[in-house]
Each structure stands twice: as C-alpha cells, then as structure tokens.
Design an enzyme around this catalytic site. Structure first.
Site, mmCIF file in Angstrom:
data_model
loop_
_atom_site.group_PDB
_atom_site.id
_atom_site.type_symbol
_atom_site.label_atom_id
_atom_site.label_comp_id
_atom_site.label_asym_id
_atom_site.label_seq_id
_atom_site.Cartn_x
_atom_site.Cartn_y
_atom_site.Cartn_z
ATOM 1 C CB THR A 43 12.403 17.216 51.135
ATOM 2 O OG1 THR A 43 11.901 16.010 51.692
ATOM 3 C CG2 THR A 43 11.960 18.391 51.981
ATOM 4 C CE1 TYR A 106 -2.846 17.567 57.695
ATOM 5 C CE2 TYR A 106 -4.235 15.848 56.760
ATOM 6 C CZ TYR A 106 -4.102 17.058 57.410
ATOM 7 O OH TYR A 106 -5.217 17.755 57.782
ATOM 8 C CE1 TYR A 132 14.258 12.169 53.765
ATOM 9 C CE2 TYR A 132 12.852 12.650 51.881
ATOM 10 C CZ TYR A 132 13.713 13.074 52.864
ATOM 11 O OH TYR A 132 14.041 14.411 52.951
ATOM 12 N NE ARG A 137 11.113 19.500 55.075
ATOM 13 C CZ ARG A 137 11.015 20.573 54.305
ATOM 14 N NH1 ARG A 137 9.832 20.975 53.874
ATOM 15 N NH2 ARG A 137 12.090 21.252 53.952
ATOM 16 C CE LYS A 161 17.435 12.608 52.306
ATOM 17 N NZ LYS A 161 16.773 13.558 51.367
ATOM 18 C CB ILE A 203 20.316 11.849 49.950
ATOM 19 C CG1 ILE A 203 20.489 10.404 49.450
ATOM 20 C CG2 ILE A 203 19.381 12.621 49.027
ATOM 21 C CD1 ILE A 203 19.198 9.611 49.351
#
Length: 292
Positions: A43, A106, A132, A137, A161, A203
């Site tokens: 990201t 999305y 992740y 997001r 993560k 991270i």
C-alpha cells in the site's frame, strides 16, 4: 518467521518514473539503520498506480540492493487472482523471501471467495505467503475463522499482516492458528499492544522515516522490555499519527523529502499533503529527534 521492524517501503518517483537511485539509497539506509526486513510494492509503495513493469522493477531493485542482508517480502497482491499469481511467480524468480498478498479489493468477495483466492495463489507459490488483512482499503475483512482455514489448507501461508488496529485479533488469530502462525501488525500506533498480545513484528510505515527508532522499539518488544518500548513509543506516537493525517504515503513522502532522502512526488489521484499538516509532521519529527 519474519519479525521485528519491517519497512513498508515508499516508491520514489522523479518526473513520473521510478527513481532508481533514490530507491537504492532508501534500501541501503534502511539496512544501515537496523530495519529487520523490507516490503516493496505494498500500500505504502503506491502499488495500485504502478504498471506491471514498474512493479517488477521495484521488486527487483529492492532484492538486488538488499542482497540477502535482510528478508524482502514482495507485495504481490491484486483483486485479480490471476494477476496476483503472476506477481508471485515474478517475486519468487527474482529471489524474494516471501510475498505479501492483500485481500481482494473492490470485488468484495465472500469469505469463501477469499479462501479460494488464497488457495489458488498458494498452489502457485514456492515461497512463504503473508496474508494482508486491511479492510479499510479493501472493503472486506478476513474473518479469523477464514484465516485459520487458509492457514490449515495452504502450506505456503505462514502468517498475517493485520492492519485492522483491533487488538483482539492477535490473540484470536494465535488461538485459531497456533504458535507457529506469524503475527505481524500493519498499524504503527497500536504496535506496542499488538506485540504484548504475542505479535512478532510490524510492517511499518513510520520506519520509512525513523528506521532506527522503529527497529529499537521492535527489538525492545521482542526482548520483553516493554518499559523501554513504551519510552520509544512515546517518542514515535506523534509521528505515527502525523503520517496519517492525510492518505498514506503522502505524509511519509513529505517527511522523507524533509530529511533529504528523496523527492516527495506522488501519483494521482494522491496529492501532496496539505501545508498545515506538513507543519504537524515537522513537529512530530522534531519530537522524535530526527529533525532539527
């Protein structure tokens, strides 16, 4: 197992191209300052606005520059399973130590769709996969039960993560997946609590700007010295907050520009951070002792 302060690298640009020199120098500086590992093309690396060739270029430069001194976990996620598999194959051929795979954004798949996405990627991988989970997001959250199912059925999936900021997650995930599951947070501000709940590392976005402090903080946590970690957290907390006053990585790139490490160029639709927030970042860097 990946651990400690693992930097989610920004991608330096100059005149809308990858600034290879700045990226090389950033990787060298990160290693010199004690970062435990590096994540290109996540990201923070503006991966959605990198072309396929640019994505591969950034991964290759990072791996070549690191030269085995620290592990490189290449961002290889996509909302297209086929594209994610292609990124994974490139990363393993380039010599990455692992890949970071974001939940599909999305498309909004069901939990079964998420499971099948990771199962297909796992079948194509020969290196460790870190799942992740970043619902802010991707607009979907990977449930703990789904994560445990992925871990059980996908031999290359080694950990997560977790960028939810939910401090229940590390304990729930450890109980569901076991002691061998690699727990990494993606939230700098809650990293102290995450590590106290059994996490192995972070991270980190802030590590782009303050790599030595973030590395020292993580080492204190790994040593079980949470009093020392708290002192470092207090130095870093204003910076953790300031870097996210507007959309990441605008704050981190501004801070790196102030430190003379690179230009602060971003790709549209991201834009330079607002002047009032720039002042707050400056103040936070001074509080941390990294800007005079």
């Amino acid at each position: 197992m990946f651990e400690g302060s693992i930097t989610a690298l920004v991608t330096p640009f100059a005149d809308d191209r990858i600034d290879e020199v700045a990226l090389h120098d950033l990787v060298e500086w990160q290693i010199e300052e004690g970062s435990f590992g590096l994540v290109p093309c996540g990201t923070t690396g503006e991966s959605p606005t990198l072309s396929k060739s640019e994505h591969e270029q950034v991964v290759e430069i990072t791996i070549k520059t690191a030269n085995g001194r620290v592990p490189v976990i290449a961002g290889a996620g996509s909302n297209s399973t086929a594209e994610a598999i292609a990124f994974v194959r490139h990363a393993q051929n380039a010599g990455a130590d692992g890949v970071l795979i974001v939940s599909p954004y999305y498309n909004k798949p069901t939990q079964e769709g998420i499971y099948q996405h990771f199962k297909a990627i796992d079948a194509a991988s020969t290196i460790p996969i870190i799942v992740y989970n970043i619902p802010g997001r991707s607009a979907i959250e990977i449930h703990v039960e789904t994560l445990a199912r992925i871990f059980e059925d996908c031999p290359n999936v080694k950990g997560v993560k977790d960028a939810t900021g939910n401090l229940l997650r590390p304990s729930l995930e450890r109980m569901a997946c076991g002691e061998d599951f690699n727990l990494l947070t993606g939230e700098d501000g809650t990293a102290l609590g995450y590590m106290a709940h059994g996490g192995h590392g972070c991270i980190s976005v802030t590590a782009n700007v303050a790599p030595a402090l973030c590395a020292d903080f993580q080492q204190a946590c790994l040593n079980g010295d949470f009093a020392a970690a708290l002192k470092l957290q207090d130095r870093l907390m204003p910076l953790h907050r300031a870097l996210f006053l507007e959309t990441n990585p605008a704050g981190a790139k501004y801070a790196l520009q102030r430190l003379g490490r690179m230009r602060g160029d971003l790709r549209l639709p991201l834009v330079t951070i607002s002047p009032s927030f720039q002042e707050e970042i400056d103040d936070a860097m001074r509080h941390a002792g990294i800007l005079l």
